[in-house]
Design a protein around this motif. Structure first.
Motif, PDB file in Angstrom:
ATOM      1  N   LEU A  27     -11.552   8.708   0.257  1.00 55.85           N
ATOM      2  CA  LEU A  27     -12.272   9.007  -0.973  1.00 55.85           C
ATOM      3  C   LEU A  27     -13.645   8.355  -0.841  1.00 55.85           C
ATOM      4  N   THR A  28     -14.666   9.140  -1.096  1.00 52.95           N
ATOM      5  CA  THR A  28     -16.027   8.623  -1.081  1.00 52.95           C
ATOM      6  C   THR A  28     -16.732   9.147  -2.308  1.00 52.95           C
ATOM      7  N   ASP A  29     -17.279   8.243  -3.100  1.00 57.25           N
ATOM      8  CA  ASP A  29     -18.115   8.671  -4.221  1.00 57.25           C
ATOM      9  C   ASP A  29     -19.298   7.717  -4.322  1.00 57.25           C
ATOM     10  N   ASP A  30     -20.072   7.857  -5.363  1.00 58.80           N
ATOM     11  CA  ASP A  30     -21.271   7.047  -5.503  1.00 58.80           C
ATOM     12  C   ASP A  30     -20.972   5.559  -5.716  1.00 58.80           C
ATOM     13  N   LEU A  31     -19.742   5.241  -6.090  1.00 58.69           N
ATOM     14  CA  LEU A  31     -19.393   3.854  -6.396  1.00 58.69           C
ATOM     15  C   LEU A  31     -18.383   3.239  -5.432  1.00 58.69           C
ATOM     16  N   LEU A  32     -17.494   4.048  -4.900  1.00 57.73           N
ATOM     17  CA  LEU A  32     -16.357   3.526  -4.144  1.00 57.73           C
ATOM     18  C   LEU A  32     -16.160   4.306  -2.853  1.00 57.73           C
ATOM     19  N   GLN A  33     -15.716   3.593  -1.844  1.00 53.87           N
ATOM     20  CA  GLN A  33     -15.271   4.216  -0.607  1.00 53.87           C
ATOM     21  C   GLN A  33     -13.885   3.667  -0.313  1.00 53.87           C
ATOM     22  N   ALA A  34     -12.924   4.542  -0.096  1.00 52.02           N
ATOM     23  CA  ALA A  34     -11.550   4.101   0.144  1.00 52.02           C
ATOM     24  C   ALA A  34     -10.964   4.876   1.311  1.00 52.02           C
ATOM     25  N   ASP A  35     -10.296   4.165   2.202  1.00 52.51           N
ATOM     26  CA  ASP A  35      -9.585   4.761   3.332  1.00 52.51           C
ATOM     27  C   ASP A  35      -8.160   4.227   3.316  1.00 52.51           C
ATOM     28  N   VAL A  36      -7.191   5.152   3.289  1.00 54.03           N
ATOM     29  CA  VAL A  36      -5.779   4.766   3.316  1.00 54.03           C
ATOM     30  C   VAL A  36      -5.112   5.572   4.420  1.00 54.03           C
ATOM     31  N   ASN A  37      -4.413   4.870   5.309  1.00 48.77           N
ATOM     32  CA  ASN A  37      -3.700   5.513   6.409  1.00 48.77           C
ATOM     33  C   ASN A  37      -2.224   5.167   6.316  1.00 48.77           C
ATOM     34  N   LEU A  38      -1.392   6.186   6.421  1.00 48.51           N
ATOM     35  CA  LEU A  38       0.055   5.993   6.421  1.00 48.51           C
ATOM     36  C   LEU A  38       0.623   6.570   7.704  1.00 48.51           C
ATOM     37  N   GLN A  39       1.605   5.893   8.268  1.00 49.67           N
ATOM     38  CA  GLN A  39       2.349   6.429   9.400  1.00 49.67           C
ATOM     39  C   GLN A  39       3.791   6.586   8.939  1.00 49.67           C
ATOM     40  N   VAL A  40       4.321   7.801   9.124  1.00 49.80           N
ATOM     41  CA  VAL A  40       5.633   8.164   8.595  1.00 49.80           C
ATOM     42  C   VAL A  40       6.547   8.569   9.748  1.00 49.80           C
ATOM     43  N   GLN A  41       7.793   8.114   9.675  1.00 49.57           N
ATOM     44  CA  GLN A  41       8.779   8.413  10.714  1.00 49.57           C
ATOM     45  C   GLN A  41       9.756   9.488  10.231  1.00 49.57           C
ATOM     46  N   PRO A  42       9.700  10.708  10.802  1.00 47.91           N
ATOM     47  CA  PRO A  42      10.724  11.707  10.487  1.00 47.91           C
ATOM     48  C   PRO A  42      12.046  11.291  11.130  1.00 47.91           C
ATOM     49  N   PRO A  43      13.180  11.757  10.738  1.00 47.47           N
ATOM     50  CA  PRO A  43      13.404  12.785   9.724  1.00 47.47           C
ATOM     51  C   PRO A  43      13.528  12.220   8.317  1.00 47.47           C
ATOM     52  N   ASP A  44      13.677  10.881   8.200  1.00 40.20           N
ATOM     53  CA  ASP A  44      13.850  10.280   6.872  1.00 40.20           C
ATOM     54  C   ASP A  44      12.551  10.184   6.100  1.00 40.20           C
ATOM     55  N   LEU A  45      11.423  10.410   6.773  1.00 35.52           N
ATOM     56  CA  LEU A  45      10.092  10.286   6.188  1.00 35.52           C
ATOM     57  C   LEU A  45       9.861   8.895   5.616  1.00 35.52           C
ATOM     58  N   GLU A  46      10.259   7.901   6.395  1.00 37.68           N
ATOM     59  CA  GLU A  46      10.031   6.509   6.006  1.00 37.68           C
ATOM     60  C   GLU A  46       8.604   6.107   6.375  1.00 37.68           C
ATOM     61  N   ILE A  47       7.928   5.457   5.440  1.00 33.63           N
ATOM     62  CA  ILE A  47       6.584   4.950   5.703  1.00 33.63           C
ATOM     63  C   ILE A  47       6.749   3.683   6.535  1.00 33.63           C
ATOM     64  N   VAL A  48       6.347   3.763   7.812  1.00 29.87           N
ATOM     65  CA  VAL A  48       6.546   2.629   8.718  1.00 29.87           C
ATOM     66  C   VAL A  48       5.300   1.763   8.849  1.00 29.87           C
ATOM     67  N   GLN A  49       4.147   2.308   8.496  1.00 28.40           N
ATOM     68  CA  GLN A  49       2.917   1.515   8.538  1.00 28.40           C
ATOM     69  C   GLN A  49       1.962   2.030   7.473  1.00 28.40           C
ATOM     70  N   ALA A  50       1.281   1.114   6.805  1.00 24.92           N
ATOM     71  CA  ALA A  50       0.314   1.478   5.767  1.00 24.92           C
ATOM     72  C   ALA A  50      -0.881   0.532   5.847  1.00 24.92           C
ATOM     73  N   ASP A  51      -2.068   1.122   5.835  1.00 22.79           N
ATOM     74  CA  ASP A  51      -3.311   0.351   5.876  1.00 22.79           C
ATOM     75  C   ASP A  51      -4.264   0.899   4.832  1.00 22.79           C
ATOM     76  N   ALA A  52      -5.072   0.024   4.249  1.00 21.03           N
ATOM     77  CA  ALA A  52      -6.064   0.444   3.257  1.00 21.03           C
ATOM     78  C   ALA A  52      -7.315  -0.403   3.398  1.00 21.03           C
ATOM     79  N   GLU A  53      -8.436   0.238   3.150  1.00 20.48           N
ATOM     80  CA  GLU A  53      -9.716  -0.457   3.153  1.00 20.48           C
ATOM     81  C   GLU A  53     -10.569   0.125   2.034  1.00 20.48           C
ATOM     82  N   LEU A  54     -11.027  -0.731   1.142  1.00 17.13           N
ATOM     83  CA  LEU A  54     -11.901  -0.314   0.045  1.00 17.13           C
ATOM     84  C   LEU A  54     -13.263  -0.950   0.240  1.00 17.13           C
ATOM     85  N   GLY A  55     -14.307  -0.177  -0.071  1.00 20.04           N
ATOM     86  CA  GLY A  55     -15.657  -0.686   0.094  1.00 20.04           C
ATOM     87  C   GLY A  55     -16.573  -0.260  -1.034  1.00 20.04           C
ATOM     88  N   ARG A  56     -17.784  -0.705  -0.992  1.00 22.57           N
ATOM     89  CA  ARG A  56     -18.855  -0.523  -1.971  1.00 22.57           C
ATOM     90  C   ARG A  56     -18.608  -1.381  -3.192  1.00 22.57           C
TER      91      ARG A  56
END
Length: 166
Positions: A27-56
């Motif tokens: 997400l990028t707008d005039d006030l905020l920049q946000a990056d969120v990355n998820l890594q998911v393991q099929p077949p259960d679709l378990e979120i095995v890794q999550a990272d986030a970075e917010l800026g501005r």
């Protein structure tokens, strides 16, 4: 006085060589920049890794987003996800941007698996198309209200409801 505000949002899904699926939500707008990355393991679709970075111009309450997002690791994408994510990442001490990012990324993963099935129905017309869609909904009840195509008032759902007995 003219006030302008521009917002861009992108969600991408990428299958990985190790069999996992990685989503990147930006997400990028005039006030905020946000990056969120998820890594998911099929077949259960378990979120095995999550990272986030917010800026501005990040509000003080959201500055811990990179640690907060780790709470979502181990959660499975499926029924009850909305409530789980809101409980883990929302509330007074949470970050609504992370809640939105995880839910939209999860929806993109579901659509990643749904799209090939929907493409099988492309080219069908009339009764064949309606029969295909009705069968799809009956076999995948999670599709109902999962996106705009399967909302209660959509042509697909109206056709499905009309085809049901009683």
């Amino acid at each position: 006085m003219t006030i302008r505000f521009l917002r861009n949002k992108v969600v991408e899904v990428e299958p990985q060589a190790d069999g996992t699926i990685r989503t990147s939500w930006r997400l990028t707008d005039d006030l905020l920049q946000a990056d969120v990355n998820l890594q998911v393991q099929p077949p259960d679709l378990e979120i095995v890794q999550a990272d986030a970075e917010l800026g501005r111009l990040v509000p003080e309450a959201w500055r811990s987003a990179s640690e907060l997002i780790k709470k979502i690791e181990g959660v499975r994408i499926g029924s009850g996800l909305r409530k789980i994510v809101q409980g883990l990442l929302g509330g007074d001490s949470g970050c609504p941007v992370l809640v939105q990012a995880v839910l939209e990324s999860s929806n993109a993963i579901i659509l990643h698996f749904t799209r090939p099935v929907l493409q099988q129905g492309e080219g069908l017309e009339g009764n064949d198309e309606q029969a295909f869609l009705c069968n799809l909904i009956e076999n995948n009840p999670r599709l109902v209200r999962s996106c705009v195509a399967f909302q209660d008032d959509s042509p697909i759902m109206k056709g499905f409801q009309d085809s049901q007995p009683g």
